[in-house]
Design a protein around this motif. Structure first.
Motif, PDB file in Angstrom:
ATOM      1  N   ASN A   1       0.822  -1.207   0.000  1.00 10.84           N
ATOM      2  CA  ASN A   1       0.000   0.000   0.000  1.00 10.84           C
ATOM      3  C   ASN A   1       0.853   1.254   0.000  1.00 10.84           C
ATOM      4  O   ASN A   1       1.963   1.273   0.547  1.00 10.84           O
ATOM      5  N   SER A   2       0.275   2.309  -0.546  1.00 12.18           N
ATOM      6  CA  SER A   2       0.988   3.586  -0.544  1.00 12.18           C
ATOM      7  C   SER A   2       1.111   4.162   0.860  1.00 12.18           C
ATOM      8  O   SER A   2       2.054   4.910   1.146  1.00 12.18           O
ATOM      9  N   ASP A   3       0.170   3.828   1.747  1.00  5.99           N
ATOM     10  CA  ASP A   3       0.184   4.391   3.104  1.00  5.99           C
ATOM     11  C   ASP A   3       0.913   3.477   4.086  1.00  5.99           C
ATOM     12  O   ASP A   3       0.459   3.248   5.203  1.00  5.99           O
ATOM     13  N   THR A   4       2.063   2.973   3.668  1.00  2.00           N
ATOM     14  CA  THR A   4       2.871   2.102   4.523  1.00  2.00           C
ATOM     15  C   THR A   4       4.289   2.636   4.618  1.00  2.00           C
ATOM     16  O   THR A   4       4.766   3.360   3.737  1.00  2.00           O
ATOM     17  N   LEU A   5       4.957   2.261   5.700  1.00  2.00           N
ATOM     18  CA  LEU A   5       6.348   2.630   5.921  1.00  2.00           C
ATOM     19  C   LEU A   5       7.086   1.425   6.475  1.00  2.00           C
ATOM     20  O   LEU A   5       6.589   0.747   7.384  1.00  2.00           O
ATOM     21  N   LEU A   6       8.254   1.157   5.933  1.00  4.67           N
ATOM     22  CA  LEU A   6       9.094   0.098   6.490  1.00  4.67           C
ATOM     23  C   LEU A   6       9.883   0.642   7.667  1.00  4.67           C
ATOM     24  O   LEU A   6      10.219   1.828   7.716  1.00  4.67           O
ATOM     25  N   VAL A   7      10.197  -0.251   8.610  1.00  2.00           N
ATOM     26  CA  VAL A   7      10.955   0.156   9.792  1.00  2.00           C
ATOM     27  C   VAL A   7      12.268  -0.609   9.917  1.00  2.00           C
ATOM     28  O   VAL A   7      13.096  -0.292  10.767  1.00  2.00           O
ATOM     29  N   ASP A   8      12.442  -1.619   9.085  1.00  6.60           N
ATOM     30  CA  ASP A   8      13.692  -2.380   9.036  1.00  6.60           C
ATOM     31  C   ASP A   8      13.719  -3.143   7.720  1.00  6.60           C
ATOM     32  O   ASP A   8      12.905  -2.880   6.826  1.00  6.60           O
ATOM     33  N   ASN A   9      14.644  -4.088   7.599  1.00 10.82           N
ATOM     34  CA  ASN A   9      14.820  -4.806   6.339  1.00 10.82           C
ATOM     35  C   ASN A   9      13.816  -5.960   6.214  1.00 10.82           C
ATOM     36  O   ASN A   9      14.184  -7.108   5.970  1.00 10.82           O
ATOM     37  N   VAL A  10      12.542  -5.641   6.348  1.00 13.50           N
ATOM     38  CA  VAL A  10      11.504  -6.665   6.363  1.00 13.50           C
ATOM     39  C   VAL A  10      11.322  -7.296   4.974  1.00 13.50           C
ATOM     40  O   VAL A  10      10.889  -8.451   4.875  1.00 13.50           O
ATOM     41  N   LEU A  11      11.644  -6.588   3.915  1.00 12.35           N
ATOM     42  CA  LEU A  11      11.505  -7.171   2.582  1.00 12.35           C
ATOM     43  C   LEU A  11      12.452  -8.358   2.400  1.00 12.35           C
ATOM     44  O   LEU A  11      12.070  -9.403   1.870  1.00 12.35           O
TER      45      LEU A  11
END
Length: 332
Positions: free
Chosen positions: A94-104
């Motif tokens: 989603n566009s309204d998301t933010l990563l906080v670490d290397n979760v990908l």
């Protein structure tokens, strides 16, 4: 930094509808936190306003921008992105998301090392950084919510008995993942099919995970996280006033009813429709009786009841199409 490769490890697909600034913030977080795998970003545009393209591409020029030409909804836009992407792994984000670490990388490693897993996603955090505890991940959780019954323990126990939850030996295994973050393999999509394009918005992620789940486990990593701001274009399709009987956002519930019909059949769908139709005289009669007991005008303060009847009328607009599972665009 984003890698410009022909065949990256991961294709990240975002849908734009009036959210270019959110997309830029999201992509900054992807760029800042992602390492150990190559990726491409595809933004599928549902917004007729052309200004979003220049804003996003000025900030991230390697992004691939795809025009739909109309507001095609979530399923059609993501399917277009999937079709034009090249990664062996695919992420709906989603566009309204933010990563906080290397979760990908964490999720990609799960898919690469565990062949029995069909799709994976992390837990949601609120904008305040708290775990989003109200998010559903079970089919029966959703179905129970669709029934408007008194809040007593008896009715809750009855619904749990009639619609029990699935239980898995793996604590991370769930029925479905919210569509704001679903990572899967391209080959899994080829087997399960893309998102169902009858859905305009909402519930398409539930139905898709049902089909993805036939290819393997659906995992929600309990110790991995991302921020879901829940602040995007979806507010255009939501009702703002919520009561016990008027708990449904009409566009969302039209899609939910379509999902029930597709996954559980015409009988399960008809039971819900009969439930709502039966409730109309009950809630009107109850409120009129309360007014009479209070020696008030029996037809006063019926706005809540009228709103529920209006919403049921919206659901009924799609009744025959849904009952016969007809192809179409289930958009209010």
């Amino acid at each position: 930094m984003q890698q410009a490769l022909r065949n990256p490890d991961l294709s990240i697909i975002l849908v734009n509808y009036k959210t270019p600034l959110l997309i830029i913030d999201c992509l900054h977080s992807v760029s800042n936190y992602t390492s150990g795998l190559t990726y491409e970003v595809l933004v599928v545009n549902n917004d007729p306003d052309p200004s979003g393209q220049s804003a996003v591409l000025n900030a991230f020029p390697q992004t691939r921008w795809i025009e739909m030409g109309y507001n095609s909804g979530f399923s059609r836009a993501n399917n277009r992105g999937i079709a034009e992407s090249t990664g062996r792994l695919v992420l709906l984000l989603n566009s309204d998301t933010l990563l906080v670490d290397n979760v990908l990388k964490r999720c990609a490693d799960v898919l690469d090392s565990r062949s029995e897993v069909a799709a994976v996603g992390p837990m949601q955090l609120t904008r305040e950084g708290k775990v989003h505890t109200e998010a559903y991940d079970g089919f029966s959780q959703l179905r129970r919510y669709f029934y408007i019954v008194p809040g007593s323990g008896f009715f809750k126990r009855l619904l749990h008995r009639l619609l029990p939850d699935n239980h898995y030996s793996d604590p991370n295994e769930v029925d479905w993942l919210i569509g704001s973050f679903i990572m899967t393999r391209r080959e899994t999509i080829q087997k399960a099919g893309g998102l169902d394009e009858n859905f305009f918005m909402y519930a398409e992620d539930v139905e898709w995970c049902w089909r993805l789940g036939k290819q393997g486990k659906i995992l929600l990593l309990r110790d991995a996280f991302y921020v879901h701001l829940e602040y995007g274009s979806s507010t255009d399709y939501q009702e703002r006033k919520v009561t016990h009987i008027n708990r449904f956002k009409p566009q969302m519930h039209v899609s939910n009813l379509l999902w029930v019909r597709k996954q559980y059949g015409a009988g399960a769908y008809l039971v819900l429709i009969v439930h709502y139709l039966t409730l109309i005289p009950i809630i009107f009669g109850w409120k009129i009786a309360v007014n009479l007991l209070k020696l008030q005008n029996p037809f006063s303060e019926l706005a809540n009841q009228r709103e529920f009847a209006r919403q049921v009328g919206i659901f009924l607009r799609f009744f025959w199409k849904t009952l016969f599972n007809q192809k179409g665009f289930y958009k209010i």
